[in-house]
Design a protein around this motif. Structure first.
Motif, short mmCIF file in Angstrom:
data_model
loop_
_atom_site.label_atom_id
_atom_site.label_comp_id
_atom_site.label_asym_id
_atom_site.label_seq_id
_atom_site.Cartn_x
_atom_site.Cartn_y
_atom_site.Cartn_z
N ASN A 92 1.43 -3.58 -23.26
CA ASN A 92 1.53 -1.77 -21.94
C ASN A 92 1.55 -0.49 -23.17
N ILE A 93 2.01 -0.84 -24.16
CA ILE A 93 1.95 0.44 -25.00
C ILE A 93 0.46 0.29 -25.62
N GLY A 94 0.23 -0.81 -26.04
CA GLY A 94 -1.06 -1.74 -26.70
C GLY A 94 -1.95 -0.93 -26.09
N GLU A 95 -2.29 -1.13 -24.71
CA GLU A 95 -2.92 -0.41 -23.97
C GLU A 95 -3.41 0.77 -23.39
N ILE A 96 -1.89 1.19 -23.51
CA ILE A 96 -2.15 2.96 -23.33
C ILE A 96 -2.24 3.32 -24.69
N VAL A 97 -2.49 2.97 -25.71
CA VAL A 97 -3.21 3.81 -26.72
C VAL A 97 -4.12 4.04 -27.22
N MET A 98 -5.07 1.83 -26.63
CA MET A 98 -6.21 1.84 -26.68
C MET A 98 -7.35 3.13 -25.43
N GLU A 99 -6.30 3.41 -24.41
CA GLU A 99 -6.56 4.14 -23.82
C GLU A 99 -7.10 5.55 -24.02
N GLN A 100 -6.29 6.17 -24.92
CA GLN A 100 -6.57 7.32 -25.52
C GLN A 100 -6.62 7.40 -26.30
N LEU A 101 -6.67 6.46 -27.72
CA LEU A 101 -7.99 6.57 -28.30
C LEU A 101 -9.39 6.31 -27.81
N TYR A 102 -9.45 5.25 -27.39
CA TYR A 102 -10.68 5.78 -26.86
C TYR A 102 -11.64 6.83 -26.78
N PRO A 103 -12.02 8.22 -25.83
CA PRO A 103 -12.40 9.13 -26.18
C PRO A 103 -11.94 9.81 -27.52
N VAL A 104 -11.11 9.35 -28.18
CA VAL A 104 -11.05 10.30 -29.41
C VAL A 104 -12.86 9.91 -30.62
N ASP A 105 -12.18 8.48 -30.78
CA ASP A 105 -12.93 8.19 -31.49
C ASP A 105 -13.24 6.42 -31.17
N GLU A 106 -14.46 6.30 -31.19
CA GLU A 106 -14.84 4.52 -30.33
C GLU A 106 -14.49 4.07 -31.99
N VAL A 107 -14.76 3.91 -33.29
CA VAL A 107 -14.78 3.14 -34.55
C VAL A 107 -13.72 3.26 -33.57
N ALA A 108 -13.24 3.70 -34.39
CA ALA A 108 -11.26 3.81 -34.43
C ALA A 108 -10.62 3.19 -33.61
N TYR A 109 -11.15 3.06 -31.94
CA TYR A 109 -10.91 2.54 -30.91
C TYR A 109 -11.47 0.82 -31.21
N ILE A 110 -12.25 0.26 -31.50
CA ILE A 110 -12.56 -0.68 -31.95
C ILE A 110 -11.73 -1.18 -32.53
N ARG A 111 -11.47 -0.71 -33.78
CA ARG A 111 -10.78 -1.10 -34.92
C ARG A 111 -9.41 -1.95 -34.53
N PHE A 112 -8.77 -0.77 -33.75
CA PHE A 112 -7.51 -0.99 -33.10
C PHE A 112 -7.34 -1.91 -31.93
N ALA A 113 -8.84 -2.39 -31.47
CA ALA A 113 -8.13 -2.94 -30.29
C ALA A 113 -9.24 -4.61 -31.17
N SER A 114 -9.52 -4.98 -32.46
CA SER A 114 -9.46 -5.73 -32.98
C SER A 114 -8.23 -6.82 -33.63
N LEU A 163 -17.58 -8.48 -29.37
CA LEU A 163 -19.09 -8.63 -29.42
C LEU A 163 -18.65 -8.10 -27.81
N LYS A 164 -17.76 -8.98 -27.11
CA LYS A 164 -17.82 -8.52 -25.90
C LYS A 164 -16.90 -6.94 -25.74
N GLU A 165 -16.69 -7.13 -26.92
CA GLU A 165 -15.51 -6.16 -26.21
C GLU A 165 -16.72 -4.80 -26.54
N LEU A 166 -17.87 -4.54 -28.02
CA LEU A 166 -18.40 -3.67 -28.15
C LEU A 166 -19.81 -3.56 -27.03
N THR A 167 -19.75 -4.65 -25.72
CA THR A 167 -20.63 -4.73 -24.95
C THR A 167 -20.41 -3.75 -23.77
N GLN A 168 -19.04 -3.50 -23.04
CA GLN A 168 -17.34 -3.04 -22.46
C GLN A 168 -18.04 -1.83 -22.95
#
Length: 159
Positions: free
Chosen positions: A107-129, A141-146
């Motif tokens: 849950n923490i990871g999902e909340i962090v990603m939700e907050q990070l996405y609007p800040v920087d998409e590249v950082a979001y992908i790095r964090f998500a990976s 690629l699936k994440e990038l497509t989304q």
């Protein structure tokens, strides 16, 4: 309150002010015996937030761990340290408002990603990976497509 200089237990408060974004009170005090002045801080003692990790173990919530992960994800990106600290504060506040003493690390990871996405998409992908433990390029690629799908929908709304 004991005087840190002479150990006398009588002090008087000279001034009180809020501090740390109204999370604590700063008090300027004077000892009634030696007349020396000192500062104290008073804050609400929060109940510890316990994180349930993937392996089932439990540990106390750590702002520093989230911040370290965000710093790594935002390396060489135009995101200020101040913005990252604000993001961590937003995540912690969101977790504490749920009124649950324990929270899954997922849950923490999902909340962090939700907050990070609007800040920087590249950082979001790095964090998500790292967070989602991408096993191969297909997951990446699936994440990038989304993300591209969300981006295209945003562009259509703007037109």
């Amino acid at each position: 309150m004991k005087c840190p200089f002479c150990d006398h237990s009588g002090t008087k408060v000279l001034d009180s002010r809020s501090a740390n974004e109204n999370k604590s009170i700063r008090r300027r005090r004077e000892c009634e015996k030696c007349a020396r002045r000192f500062t104290t801080f008073e804050m609400v003692e929060e109940t510890p937030l316990i994180v349930i990790k993937k392996d089932g173990s439990r540990e106390e919530f750590s702002r520093e761990k989230i911040l370290r992960g965000l710093i790594r994800a935002c390396e060489k990106r135009p995101v200020s340290m101040e913005r990252l600290e604000m993001l961590v504060s937003e995540v912690e506040m969101q977790l504490r408002t749920t009124a649950h003493a324990e929270v899954d690390s997922l849950n923490i990871g999902e909340i962090v990603m939700e907050q990070l996405y609007p800040v920087d998409e590249v950082a979001y992908i790095r964090f998500a990976s790292v967070y989602r433990q991408f096993k191969d390029i297909n997951m990446f690629l699936k994440e990038l497509t989304q993300i591209l799908g969300k981006h295209d929908v945003g562009l259509l709304r703007d037109k």
